[in-house]
Design an enzyme around this catalytic site. Structure first.
Site, PDB file in Angstrom:
ATOM      1  N   HIS A  12       0.847  -1.117  -0.032  1.00 30.31           N
ATOM      2  CA  HIS A  12       0.057   0.088   0.171  1.00 30.31           C
ATOM      3  C   HIS A  12       1.044   1.151  -0.095  1.00 30.31           C
ATOM      4  CE1 HIS A  12      -3.471  -2.554   1.950  1.00 30.31           C
ATOM      5  NE2 HIS A  12      -3.676  -2.440   0.686  1.00 30.31           N
ATOM      6  N   GLY A  59      -2.969  -1.888  -7.864  1.00 33.89           N
ATOM      7  CA  GLY A  59      -4.048  -2.544  -7.110  1.00 33.89           C
ATOM      8  C   GLY A  59      -5.263  -2.214  -7.411  1.00 33.89           C
ATOM      9  N   ASP A  64      -4.801  -6.412  -8.173  1.00 37.30           N
ATOM     10  CA  ASP A  64      -5.010  -7.165  -7.137  1.00 37.30           C
ATOM     11  C   ASP A  64      -5.779  -8.393  -7.726  1.00 37.30           C
ATOM     12  OD1 ASP A  64      -3.970  -5.585  -5.058  1.00 37.30           O
ATOM     13  OD2 ASP A  64      -5.926  -4.860  -4.634  1.00 37.30           O
ATOM     14  N   ASP A  84      -1.084  -1.458   4.921  1.00 32.46           N
ATOM     15  CA  ASP A  84      -0.886  -0.348   5.837  1.00 32.46           C
ATOM     16  C   ASP A  84      -2.367  -0.543   6.798  1.00 32.46           C
ATOM     17  OD1 ASP A  84      -0.986   2.061   7.161  1.00 32.46           O
ATOM     18  OD2 ASP A  84      -0.649   3.341   5.420  1.00 32.46           O
ATOM     19  N   HIS A  91     -10.478   0.513  -2.206  1.00 33.19           N
ATOM     20  CA  HIS A  91     -10.467  -1.024  -2.902  1.00 33.19           C
ATOM     21  C   HIS A  91     -10.055  -1.970  -1.829  1.00 33.19           C
ATOM     22  CE1 HIS A  91      -6.198  -0.012  -2.717  1.00 33.19           C
ATOM     23  NE2 HIS A  91      -5.655  -1.428  -2.735  1.00 33.19           N
ATOM     24  N   ASP A  94     -10.903  -5.612  -2.934  1.00 35.70           N
ATOM     25  CA  ASP A  94     -10.190  -6.453  -3.781  1.00 35.70           C
ATOM     26  C   ASP A  94      -9.000  -6.797  -2.898  1.00 35.70           C
ATOM     27  OD1 ASP A  94     -11.772  -5.338  -6.144  1.00 35.70           O
ATOM     28  OD2 ASP A  94     -10.365  -3.533  -6.105  1.00 35.70           O
ATOM     29  N   ARG A 100      -8.047 -13.602   0.731  1.00 38.81           N
ATOM     30  CA  ARG A 100      -9.105 -14.649   0.668  1.00 38.81           C
ATOM     31  C   ARG A 100      -8.450 -15.774  -0.073  1.00 38.81           C
ATOM     32  NH1 ARG A 100     -13.562 -12.656  -0.541  1.00 38.81           N
ATOM     33  NH2 ARG A 100     -13.582 -11.473   1.444  1.00 38.81           N
TER      34      ARG A 100
END
Length: 127
Positions: A12, A59, A64, A84, A91, A94, A100
């Site tokens: 990030h 991202g 992502d 972060d 987002h 995402d 996951r």
């Protein structure tokens, strides 16, 4: 070292410097692997550290999702994602989807320097 692995490096905005500083003393070790990175992070790894990185979209603009697809297609061995924890992200959905998928497909996952060191050590240990 074991066989080269495929590793993605993501950070990030508030964590990009931390990722660069983590990677700096590990350039030789990282260069033994096939590297991917999202957007600005990839550009900095290339320009500042001279790493051979395949850059993806940023991202929020699909990077992502690109990494998530690589995980689902078994084309990514590990993901280092310096998140972060103190910033709200537009987002966030995402990011959660990517994490996951990494968990679902048992992909190596590191989210800070300590876990990134452990992951890199594991990747470089012959099985």
């Amino acid at each position: 070292m074991s066989q080269p692995k495929t590793l993605a490096l993501v950070a990030h905005d508030g964590m990009k410097e931390a990722l660069i500083e983590w990677a700096r003393p590990r350039v030789e070790q990282l260069s033994q692997h096939t590297l991917y990175a999202t957007g600005t992070t990839g550009g900095r790894l290339i320009s500042e550290l001279g790493l051979d990185v395949t850059p993806l979209k940023s991202g929020p603009h699909g990077g992502d999702a690109q990494l998530g697809a690589m995980i689902a297609e078994d084309r990514l061995d590990a993901l280092v994602f310096f998140i972060d924890p103190l910033s709200a992200l537009p987002h966030d959905v995402d990011v959660k989807s990517l994490l996951r998928l990494a968990i679902l497909y048992d992909t190596g996952l590191a989210v800070n320097p300590t876990t990134a060191d452990a992951l890199l050590t594991h990747m470089d240990t012959p099985v």
